[in-house]
Design a protein around this motif. Structure first.
Motif, PDB file in Angstrom:
ATOM      1  N   PRO A  71       0.955  -1.299  -0.046  1.00  0.00           N
ATOM      2  CA  PRO A  71       0.064  -0.009  -0.021  1.00  0.00           C
ATOM      3  C   PRO A  71       0.726   1.453   0.094  1.00  0.00           C
ATOM      4  O   PRO A  71       0.503   2.361  -0.268  1.00  0.00           O
ATOM      5  N   GLN A  72       1.993   1.213   0.388  1.00  0.00           N
ATOM      6  CA  GLN A  72       3.102   2.334   0.259  1.00  0.00           C
ATOM      7  C   GLN A  72       3.214   2.840  -1.113  1.00  0.00           C
ATOM      8  O   GLN A  72       3.557   3.892  -1.255  1.00  0.00           O
ATOM      9  N   GLY A  73       2.963   1.908  -2.197  1.00  0.00           N
ATOM     10  CA  GLY A  73       3.097   2.201  -3.438  1.00  0.00           C
ATOM     11  C   GLY A  73       4.432   2.749  -3.981  1.00  0.00           C
ATOM     12  O   GLY A  73       4.545   3.500  -5.119  1.00  0.00           O
ATOM     13  N   ASN A  74       5.588   2.378  -3.379  1.00  0.00           N
ATOM     14  CA  ASN A  74       6.747   2.731  -3.828  1.00  0.00           C
ATOM     15  C   ASN A  74       7.307   2.307  -5.093  1.00  0.00           C
ATOM     16  O   ASN A  74       7.885   3.022  -5.684  1.00  0.00           O
ATOM     17  N   ALA A  75       6.909   1.010  -5.215  1.00  0.00           N
ATOM     18  CA  ALA A  75       7.519   0.524  -6.542  1.00  0.00           C
ATOM     19  C   ALA A  75       6.550   1.313  -7.806  1.00  0.00           C
ATOM     20  O   ALA A  75       7.398   1.721  -8.933  1.00  0.00           O
ATOM     21  N   SER A  76       5.514   1.684  -7.534  1.00  0.00           N
ATOM     22  CA  SER A  76       4.637   2.362  -8.648  1.00  0.00           C
ATOM     23  C   SER A  76       5.190   3.841  -8.772  1.00  0.00           C
ATOM     24  O   SER A  76       5.533   4.351  -9.788  1.00  0.00           O
ATOM     25  N   THR A  77       5.593   4.605  -7.653  1.00  0.00           N
ATOM     26  CA  THR A  77       6.442   5.637  -7.881  1.00  0.00           C
ATOM     27  C   THR A  77       7.638   5.616  -8.465  1.00  0.00           C
ATOM     28  O   THR A  77       7.978   6.434  -9.517  1.00  0.00           O
ATOM     29  N   ALA A  78       8.520   4.600  -8.159  1.00  0.00           N
ATOM     30  CA  ALA A  78       9.842   4.554  -8.916  1.00  0.00           C
ATOM     31  C   ALA A  78       9.638   4.043 -10.413  1.00  0.00           C
ATOM     32  O   ALA A  78      10.514   4.385 -11.313  1.00  0.00           O
ATOM     33  N   GLN A 105      -0.122  -0.727 -16.469  1.00  0.00           N
ATOM     34  CA  GLN A 105       0.197   0.654 -17.053  1.00  0.00           C
ATOM     35  C   GLN A 105       1.816   0.472 -17.505  1.00  0.00           C
ATOM     36  O   GLN A 105       2.544  -0.007 -17.099  1.00  0.00           O
ATOM     37  N   GLN A 106       1.910   1.048 -18.551  1.00  0.00           N
ATOM     38  CA  GLN A 106       3.394   1.074 -19.421  1.00  0.00           C
ATOM     39  C   GLN A 106       4.102   2.084 -18.534  1.00  0.00           C
ATOM     40  O   GLN A 106       3.528   3.338 -18.011  1.00  0.00           O
ATOM     41  N   SER A 107       5.208   1.725 -18.132  1.00  0.00           N
ATOM     42  CA  SER A 107       6.355   2.750 -17.557  1.00  0.00           C
ATOM     43  C   SER A 107       7.047   3.536 -18.416  1.00  0.00           C
ATOM     44  O   SER A 107       7.295   2.989 -19.685  1.00  0.00           O
ATOM     45  N   PRO A 108       7.314   4.803 -18.163  1.00  0.00           N
ATOM     46  CA  PRO A 108       7.887   5.665 -19.300  1.00  0.00           C
ATOM     47  C   PRO A 108       9.333   5.008 -19.554  1.00  0.00           C
ATOM     48  O   PRO A 108      10.266   5.451 -20.108  1.00  0.00           O
ATOM     49  N   HIS A 109       9.893   4.193 -18.359  1.00  0.00           N
ATOM     50  CA  HIS A 109      11.418   3.920 -18.486  1.00  0.00           C
ATOM     51  C   HIS A 109      11.687   3.051 -19.392  1.00  0.00           C
ATOM     52  O   HIS A 109      12.840   2.930 -19.705  1.00  0.00           O
ATOM     53  N   ALA A 110      10.846   1.993 -19.952  1.00  0.00           N
ATOM     54  CA  ALA A 110      11.339   1.079 -21.021  1.00  0.00           C
ATOM     55  C   ALA A 110       9.993   0.691 -21.880  1.00  0.00           C
ATOM     56  O   ALA A 110       9.034   0.726 -21.159  1.00  0.00           O
ATOM     57  N   ASP A 111      10.198   0.243 -23.067  1.00  0.00           N
ATOM     58  CA  ASP A 111       9.110  -0.183 -24.073  1.00  0.00           C
ATOM     59  C   ASP A 111       8.238  -1.282 -23.257  1.00  0.00           C
ATOM     60  O   ASP A 111       6.945  -1.379 -23.457  1.00  0.00           O
ATOM     61  N   ARG A 112       8.939  -2.087 -22.821  1.00  0.00           N
ATOM     62  CA  ARG A 112       8.100  -3.513 -22.207  1.00  0.00           C
ATOM     63  C   ARG A 112       8.194  -3.521 -20.787  1.00  0.00           C
ATOM     64  O   ARG A 112       8.240  -4.583 -20.132  1.00  0.00           O
ATOM     65  N   LEU A 113       8.132  -2.377 -20.113  1.00  0.00           N
ATOM     66  CA  LEU A 113       8.118  -2.357 -18.733  1.00  0.00           C
ATOM     67  C   LEU A 113       6.708  -1.993 -18.169  1.00  0.00           C
ATOM     68  O   LEU A 113       6.460  -0.868 -18.646  1.00  0.00           O
ATOM     69  N   PHE A 114       6.002  -2.804 -17.546  1.00  0.00           N
ATOM     70  CA  PHE A 114       4.699  -2.470 -17.007  1.00  0.00           C
ATOM     71  C   PHE A 114       4.505  -2.616 -15.462  1.00  0.00           C
ATOM     72  O   PHE A 114       5.252  -3.224 -14.830  1.00  0.00           O
ATOM     73  N   CYS A 115       3.327  -1.908 -14.730  1.00  0.00           N
ATOM     74  CA  CYS A 115       3.298  -1.946 -13.667  1.00  0.00           C
ATOM     75  C   CYS A 115       1.797  -1.898 -13.280  1.00  0.00           C
ATOM     76  O   CYS A 115       0.997  -1.145 -14.030  1.00  0.00           O
ATOM     77  N   ILE A 116       1.443  -2.990 -12.564  1.00  0.00           N
ATOM     78  CA  ILE A 116       0.052  -2.539 -11.961  1.00  0.00           C
ATOM     79  C   ILE A 116       0.339  -2.151 -10.499  1.00  0.00           C
ATOM     80  O   ILE A 116       0.685  -2.458  -9.802  1.00  0.00           O
ATOM     81  N   PRO A 117      -0.168  -0.669 -10.376  1.00  0.00           N
ATOM     82  CA  PRO A 117       0.296   0.077  -9.142  1.00  0.00           C
ATOM     83  C   PRO A 117      -0.373  -0.216  -7.940  1.00  0.00           C
ATOM     84  O   PRO A 117      -1.435  -1.085  -7.936  1.00  0.00           O
ATOM     85  N   ALA A 118      -0.061   0.398  -6.823  1.00  0.00           N
ATOM     86  CA  ALA A 118      -0.778  -0.027  -5.728  1.00  0.00           C
ATOM     87  C   ALA A 118      -1.408   1.660  -5.213  1.00  0.00           C
ATOM     88  O   ALA A 118      -0.513   2.412  -5.320  1.00  0.00           O
ATOM     89  N   THR A 119      -2.670   1.609  -4.818  1.00  0.00           N
ATOM     90  CA  THR A 119      -2.963   2.667  -4.400  1.00  0.00           C
ATOM     91  C   THR A 119      -3.473   2.616  -2.845  1.00  0.00           C
ATOM     92  O   THR A 119      -3.236   1.494  -2.248  1.00  0.00           O
TER      93      THR A 119
END
Ligand code: ATP
Ligand code: MG
Length: 299
Positions: A71-78, A105-119
């Motif tokens: 729930p801290q969502g740190n990975a989503s932030t990074a 969600q597509q991460s802006p950091h790499a073409d094939r990097l995705f994240c399901i964020p935590a809220t």
């Protein structure tokens, strides 16, 4: 010594090649690997390792999905993805309200990097889960390796909160591998026994396929005897499960998330970035090597 022989130049060239994909593509594992990053001890480098390994593999041309279960969502932030309240997230995944491909969600950091964020929604979910059917398998039921493969995902990393509660149990039931980061500091091994017992319980009752595939030494400070001692003890105890690559303690690594970046975007030529690139390659080559020997009986 010519310029291009200095270590700094070599590091910069290596980083540049990775970032711009100059033929340094990594071999794909033969099936989607789902890896849970767990340690109930706080601040040992779970999130940092999750996002940097994920970015390194994605820059190597592999499809990578990070599921933020904290729930801290740190990975989503990074990873630079939206995780404001109301954003479709890992909470909807656990509640079986929305499917993986609609949450990625597509991460802006790499073409094939995705994240399901935590809220923040995830914060109350451990209590909600208690009353739900299949409360330990909510994530496993919706993370189907074949479906992930058809989405082009080679790796799923699940970042856990610092607890052994139902969110971590769900992550362990959904994965085949556990990666345990261990900080090279005093009390590093405190709680690891408890973690190992929990992994065993999950193996016995919920997920017989689960294995501790990787132990990763983090925040290694080469100037201290203590770091060396901890690393030695961990290697003695866990043998080949411990990655050869050690992640150094580095201010740059800790600064990167403040800019919504992984270390690979923040300073690709830094020691921390190169260590995570090496660690990612090592993790990937283990899978490729083990699938090459699949079928042979191992000790
Ligand atoms: P939590 O249990 O709260 O989820 P965590 O296990 O995910 O924590 P991180 O958030 O990755 O741990 O790291 C804890 C802190 O240490 C962070 O401030 C992070 O920036 C810093 N850190 C992580 N790795 C390194 C490193 N190699 N060098 C220096 N600082 C680091
Ligand atoms: Mg974390």
């Amino acid at each position: 010594m010519t310029d291009d022989e200095t270590p700094i130049f070599a590091a910069a060239r290596q980083a540049n090649e990775v970032l711009h994909g100059d033929g340094h593509l990594l071999p794909r594992p033969d099936r989607t690997r789902i890896i849970t990053i767990a340690n109930q001890k706080g601040g040992v480098g779970k999130t940092t390792s999750t996002v940097n390994l994920a970015a390194a593999l994605a820059l190597g041309g592999l499809g990578v999905l990070v599921i933020d279960m904290d729930p801290q969502g740190n990975a989503s932030t990074a990873l630079g993805v939206d995780h404001r309240e109301g954003t479709p997230s890992s909470y909807e995944l656990l509640m079986w309200e929305t499917a993986v491909d609609d949450l990625m969600q597509q991460s802006p950091h790499a073409d094939r990097l995705f994240c399901i964020p935590a809220t923040i929604d995830l914060a109350g979910s451990e209590i909600e889960l208690v009353g739900l059917e299949h409360r330990e398998r909510r994530l496993a039921e919706v993370l189907v390796p074949e479906d992930l493969a058809s989405l082009g995902i080679d790796y799923v990393f699940i970042d856990c909160p610092p607890s052994l509660g139902l969110l971590t149990v769900n992550a362990m039931v959904a994965a085949r591998e556990v990666l345990i980061p261990i900080q090279c500091e005093y009390y590093a091994l405190e709680g690891v026994g408890q973690l190992l017992r929990n992994v065993e319980l999950v193996q016995q009752h919920l997920n017989p396929e689960l294995e501790i595939s990787t132990i990763m030494l983090t925040m290694y400070d080469g100037r201290t005897k203590l770091a060396e001692q901890v690393a030695g003890e961990v290697r003695e105890h866990f043998g080949d499960t411990v990655l050869r690559t050690v992640i150094p303690r580095s201010v740059k690594v800790s600064e990167a998330p403040g800019y919504g970046m992984t270390i690979l975007q923040y300073d690709a030529g830094s020691r921390g970035a190169l260590a995570y690139l090496d660690a990612a390659r090592e993790i990937n080559s283990r899978a490729v090597a083990s699938s090459a020997t699949a079928g042979k009986t191992e000790e």
